[in-house]
Structures are given as C-alpha cells and as structure tokens.
Enzyme design. Structure first.
Site, PDB file in Angstrom:
ATOM      1  CG  ASP A 141      -8.831   1.660  -1.691  1.00 13.26           C
ATOM      2  OD1 ASP A 141      -8.925   0.719  -0.903  1.00 13.26           O
ATOM      3  OD2 ASP A 141      -8.519   1.303  -2.789  1.00 13.26           O
TER       4      ASP A 141
ATOM      5  CG  ASN B 108      -5.603   7.629  -2.067  1.00 16.53           C
ATOM      6  OD1 ASN B 108      -6.132   7.115  -3.001  1.00 16.53           O
ATOM      7  ND2 ASN B 108      -4.343   7.318  -1.499  1.00 16.53           N
TER       8      ASN B 108
ATOM      9  CG  ASP C 247      -0.794   6.354  -0.777  1.00 14.54           C
ATOM     10  OD1 ASP C 247       0.357   7.090  -0.717  1.00 14.54           O
ATOM     11  OD2 ASP C 247      -1.231   5.802  -1.857  1.00 14.54           O
TER      12      ASP C 247
END
Length: 332
Positions: free
Chosen positions: A228, A216, A211
C-alpha cells in the site's frame, strides 16, 4: 457524488456494497468477505468464484482528492513496471458504474482493487535483511526521484508539527494543567525540529513511501514488498529509513549503516539527513496524537483506541514529548 467526512464516514459501506463494487469491476464474487486491519481507510479481502481472492480498499471520504489518489496509483504502477515488488492496484474496466473520474467510484466511495499477497512483518534482525530492504528502498527512491508529485502531501515541520499542535489545542481535549505543559514542550520541541531542518540545509525531496514502518512491509522467501502506498508523499529519503531502526543509539547507527550499504547501490543518500532522525521522530509523535483526535468521530477509533483522551494518556504523552525534547537537546 463523493461523500465528505462526517460522524460515521463508512456507515453506508455494507457487505452488499463491498461485493457489488468488486463485481462491478469485473470480478464475480463468491460472497466471502474478510475485514483487514485498517483505520484510515477500510480494506477487505473478497473471495472470487474460481480465482484467488482480491483485496479492495475503500478510501476515507474527504481525505484525498481524486488527483492525489490517482498519483498514488500511478506511482505504484510505475514501481511495479520497474520490477520493484510493490503491489499495484489492478487496472479496472471503464464501466459507467465506476464513475467517469480518474479513480473508480461505487456507492459514493472511491476504491481500488489489488491482488492478494501474503507475507509477514519483517524482523530485520540480520545484516543481510537490512541490506536487502536497503536495496529495495534505494530502488524505490531511484524511481521516485525521476519526477514529482503534484497533488500529494509534502513533509514539513509546519504541516506535521505546528498544525497538529494548533488543532489539538483548539479542540480543548486536555485538562488545563496538562495543556499548559503540552503547549510549552511542543513549542520548544518544534523550535528544535525546525532548527535541525535549517541546519540540514537544502534537502533533496523526492517521491517516497512516507509511512515506512515495519507493519507496512510484508516479507516472504523472495524478500520484502509493500502492499500500500496510501501515505506516499514528497519528502527526504531519511523519512523512509528511520522508522525501520530500533534500539539504543549505537544500535541505530549500525542498523542505518547496514541499510545504507544496500541503499547506496541504487540511490544516493546525503549523510546530513541522518541528523534529522530524532526531529522526524518528534514530528511523528506530535502528528499521531492529532491524527487520533481528527478521526475520533469515526466509530472505529473509540473502539480501537479506548485509552485515547483519558487524562493518563495526555500525562504520558506530554512526558514522552519532554523525553524527546531532551533527546534532541542532547544532540547539540
């Protein structure tokens, strides 16, 4: 016992439970809690006595198995051990209060604790920045290719596309006049997506972030880092590259070439994967709507996405899918 998903999966996640979990893991807290942006899980910054705050993530009940979460943690630690700037969860002591499985549990919630790291979302506005993040991703994929996930998800048109469409149609969320358009356009769209994957042939699947969009990634003077790996999966390398691209087709080609200039210093890239960008974009569009529908029972979602489910949302969503269908058709 791990609670399963219900109408309020985090209803019992109180401030006291958050602090108690951190202290059970061996970190004396000063009681300060700051909620951080996360919908799939719940993430908090928790202040400590005489130490920098930590970040604690409580996993959505019922989403991942213990073994899948353990693989996420192991991958992050493997990357960190290779001196790649990924923030791995801290090793927690084997306390009885944290359960006996491979993932710490407190109050019925599986959780992980991370060191706090700052940074800002990257602009990727220069060639140097794009080469830099390319090198970073090349290093991640170099490690990712050394072994396999056994319990994480695998990217496929069936899982992200067909299953998402089937779920939305079964939920009866759209007016009939829209659902007929939706079923038609997604059928044609996913036929083209599957043909793109077939044309690409045998792809190299490896452990990836999964993702990898700009939200992110955190950027500091020392460069980029991920905080993450909650969606890490098995998939082709291009899945971690295409969401970093933006603009017109010519701009996307230039940006991809610059990212790959850095990427290729550490990992191989098959050029055929670039033909999957619009197919992957289509899958993400279909999957995102189904994700919102699947999570609608969580009270946080109606508050954060009040427009979801309105007739105008579905009209716009179907129109965007029709535009994406034309984009894929224009590649032929």
């Amino acid at each position: 016992m791990i609670p399963t998903a219900d109408s309020a999966p985090f209803a019992n996640l109180s401030p006291d439970l958050i602090v108690d979990a951190v202290e059970a893991a061996g970190f004396p807290s000063d009681g300060r809690i700051l909620a951080l942006g996360s919908y799939e899980n719940r993430v908090f910054q928790v202040g400590l006595e005489d130490a920098d705050p930590v970040v604690v993530k409580f996993y959505r009940p019922g989403r991942w198995t213990d073994l899948a979460i353990a693989e996420e943690h192991a991958f992050a630690r493997e990357l960190a051990a290779a001196e790649i700037p990924v923030i791995a969860p801290l090793d927690l002591p084997p306390e009885e209060d944290l359960g006996e499985g491979p993932v710490p549990v407190f109050g019925g919630f599986r959780f992980a604790i991370y060191p706090r790291r700052g940074g800002q979302w990257p602009e990727l506005g220069t060639e140097d920045d794009r080469q830099w993040i390319g090198r970073f991703l090349g290093r991640i994929h170099g490690v990712g290719a050394t072994r396999r996930f056994e319990h994480r998800a695998r990217l496929s048109p069936q899982a992200m596309g067909r299953e998402s469409v089937a779920y939305l149609l079964s939920e009866d969320r759209m007016p009939d006049y829209i659902s007929h358009r939706y079923e038609r356009v997604t059928g044609e769209l996913l036929d083209l997506v599957e043909s793109r994957f077939e044309h690409a042939g045998t792809l190299r699947y490896l452990r990836i972030h999964g993702d990898c969009h700009r939200n992110n990634v955190l950027w500091t003077a020392a460069g980029p880092h991920f905080v993450d790996l909650d969606d890490c999966m098995t998939g082709p390398a291009i899945q971690d590259l295409w969401m970093l691209l933006a603009g017109r087709a010519s701009e996307i080609r230039t940006q991809l070439a610059e990212i790959l200039e850095g990427y290729s210093q550490f990992s191989e890239f098959d050029p055929i994967e670039a033909t999957l960008i619009e197919a992957l974009r289509a899958l993400r569009m279909v999957h995102y709507a189904a994700w919102l529908a699947r999570r609608w029972h969580d009270p946080a979602f109606p508050q954060a996405f009040p427009w979801f489910g309105e007739v105008r949302y579905w009209e716009r969503h179907v129109a965007e899918l029709e535009e994406q269908l034309m984009a894929l058709e224009s590649e032929d």
